[in-house]
Design a protein around this motif. Structure first.
Motif, short mmCIF file in Angstrom:
data_model
loop_
_atom_site.label_atom_id
_atom_site.label_comp_id
_atom_site.label_asym_id
_atom_site.label_seq_id
_atom_site.Cartn_x
_atom_site.Cartn_y
_atom_site.Cartn_z
N LEU A 92 0.99 -1.33 0.05
CA LEU A 92 -0.33 0.71 0.12
C LEU A 92 0.73 1.07 0.21
N SER A 93 1.56 1.26 0.46
CA SER A 93 2.92 2.46 0.52
C SER A 93 3.38 2.58 -0.39
N ASN A 94 3.35 1.26 -1.95
CA ASN A 94 4.29 1.91 -2.70
C ASN A 94 3.31 1.82 -4.05
N VAL A 95 2.03 1.87 -3.50
CA VAL A 95 1.41 2.22 -4.99
C VAL A 95 0.20 3.32 -4.95
N GLU A 96 0.55 4.10 -5.93
CA GLU A 96 -0.19 5.55 -6.06
C GLU A 96 -1.54 5.88 -5.41
N GLY A 97 -1.38 6.28 -4.74
CA GLY A 97 -3.16 6.72 -3.88
C GLY A 97 -4.42 6.31 -4.91
N SER A 98 -3.88 7.13 -5.65
CA SER A 98 -5.19 7.34 -6.64
C SER A 98 -5.44 5.94 -7.36
N ALA A 99 -4.32 5.03 -7.78
CA ALA A 99 -5.05 3.59 -8.04
C ALA A 99 -5.03 2.30 -7.47
N ILE A 100 -4.93 2.91 -6.42
CA ILE A 100 -5.30 2.02 -5.36
C ILE A 100 -6.30 1.78 -4.18
N ARG A 101 -7.14 3.32 -4.47
CA ARG A 101 -7.95 3.93 -3.86
C ARG A 101 -10.09 3.35 -4.35
N PRO A 102 -10.29 2.41 -5.87
CA PRO A 102 -11.25 1.85 -5.69
C PRO A 102 -10.72 0.17 -5.08
N PHE A 103 -9.44 -0.55 -5.19
CA PHE A 103 -9.75 -1.62 -4.94
C PHE A 103 -10.05 -1.20 -2.81
N VAL A 104 -9.48 -0.25 -2.54
CA VAL A 104 -10.34 -0.29 -0.82
C VAL A 104 -11.04 -0.13 -0.81
N ALA A 105 -11.92 0.64 -1.67
CA ALA A 105 -13.12 1.05 -1.56
C ALA A 105 -14.25 -0.38 -1.54
N ALA A 106 -13.72 -0.82 -2.44
CA ALA A 106 -14.06 -2.14 -3.00
C ALA A 106 -14.50 -3.32 -2.23
N TYR A 107 -12.74 -3.62 -0.75
CA TYR A 107 -12.49 -4.29 0.18
C TYR A 107 -13.53 -4.06 1.85
N LEU A 108 -13.88 -2.39 0.92
CA LEU A 108 -14.72 -1.67 2.62
C LEU A 108 -15.91 -2.22 2.45
N LEU A 109 -16.15 -1.88 0.67
CA LEU A 109 -17.83 -2.34 1.21
C LEU A 109 -18.04 -3.94 1.40
N VAL A 110 -17.32 -5.01 0.73
CA VAL A 110 -17.05 -6.60 1.13
C VAL A 110 -17.36 -6.42 2.86
N MET A 111 -16.48 -5.73 3.67
CA MET A 111 -16.13 -5.70 4.61
C MET A 111 -18.06 -5.57 5.21
#
Length: 249
Positions: A92-111
């Motif tokens: 997470l620290s080495n990936v561009e924030g805008s690139a990882i943001r949709p995946f984080v949001a999808a994970y939170l939706l699953v949670m």
């Protein structure tokens, strides 16, 4: 800066109120809120996990003192979860924030959906077993770091859903969470430095103020309606992030 601090303190206060009543969701609520405030995913997760160091330590000691911990399950979850969490924090620290943001949001939706599912599930009463704990801990730690929370809902739900006794599972998962959180926080500090400490301070202040009310909430509020509300809030915030990421509005 003061208004931002107060807003973060409010987030920490509300998240701790829910966590005190349900025993979970501080990370998920805080991360969802921080993302909605525009904080990058890596900094949001780093702030939340650093703030959780104190709360997970107290929770773990409490469960150990009350005999709620299966030590074999604790060791396997802690070791695997710490390894997975460190890897997730590094990624997470080495990936561009805008690139990882949709995946984080999808994970939170699953949670959020997983929390809603827990309301409908009934658990059986067999003894907790360490079988399968290591792979579950590895995946749970990785996703917890990537998504800024979810160790409790994911690991606890999986173990209880497979038929293990809730008391031992909840105690073991909570106790192991300190080690997972410590590993994730250390990795974030190594990768990001101390740039997220302002966010941490706000979350901790709000959480500390809310902590004394947890006992009152546990006695006064039924957990099912609160779990439904939390699941819906997390899901809606995640859907908002996905809509922004894909330019729906």
């Amino acid at each position: 800066m003061v208004s931002e601090f107060l807003l973060l303190a409010l987030v920490g206060f509300c998240a701790q109120l829910v966590d005190g009543a349900l025993g979970m969701a501080f990370g998920l609520i805080s991360t969802s809120s921080l993302l909605a405030l525009g904080i990058p995913p890596a900094h949001a997760s780093a702030a939340v996990h650093t703030a959780e160091l104190a709360t997970t330590a107290v929770s773990g000691v409490s469960h150990l003192a009350h005999g709620n911990v299966d030590r074999r399950l604790l060791v396997r979850l802690a070791l695997a979860g710490a390894a997975g969490g460190s890897l997730g924090a590094f990624v997470l620290s080495n990936v561009e924030g805008s690139a990882i943001r949709p995946f984080v949001a999808a994970y939170l939706l699953v949670m959020g959906g997983l929390i809603l599912l827990r309301v409908a599930r009934s658990a059986r009463r067999s003894d907790a077993s360490p079988a399968g704990a290591a792979p579950l801990g590895l995946v749970g730690g990785f996703l917890d770091a990537i998504g800024g929370g979810g160790w409790g809902p994911m690991v606890t739900s999986t173990l209880i859903g497979s038929g293990h006794a809730p008391r031992k599972v909840i105690g073991s998962v909570n106790a192991s969470e300190f080690f997972v959180t410590a590993a994730i926080s250390a990795t974030f500090f190594g990768q990001l430095g101390a740039t997220h400490l302002w966010n941490v301070a706000g979350l901790i202040v709000g959480g500390v103020l809310a902590a004394p009310l947890a006992g009152y909430l546990v006695r006064r509020i039924r957990p099912e309606p609160l779990m439904i509300a939390v699941g819906l809030v997390i899901s809606l915030l995640a859907l908002r992030e996905l809509a922004i990421a894909f330019k729906v509005f």
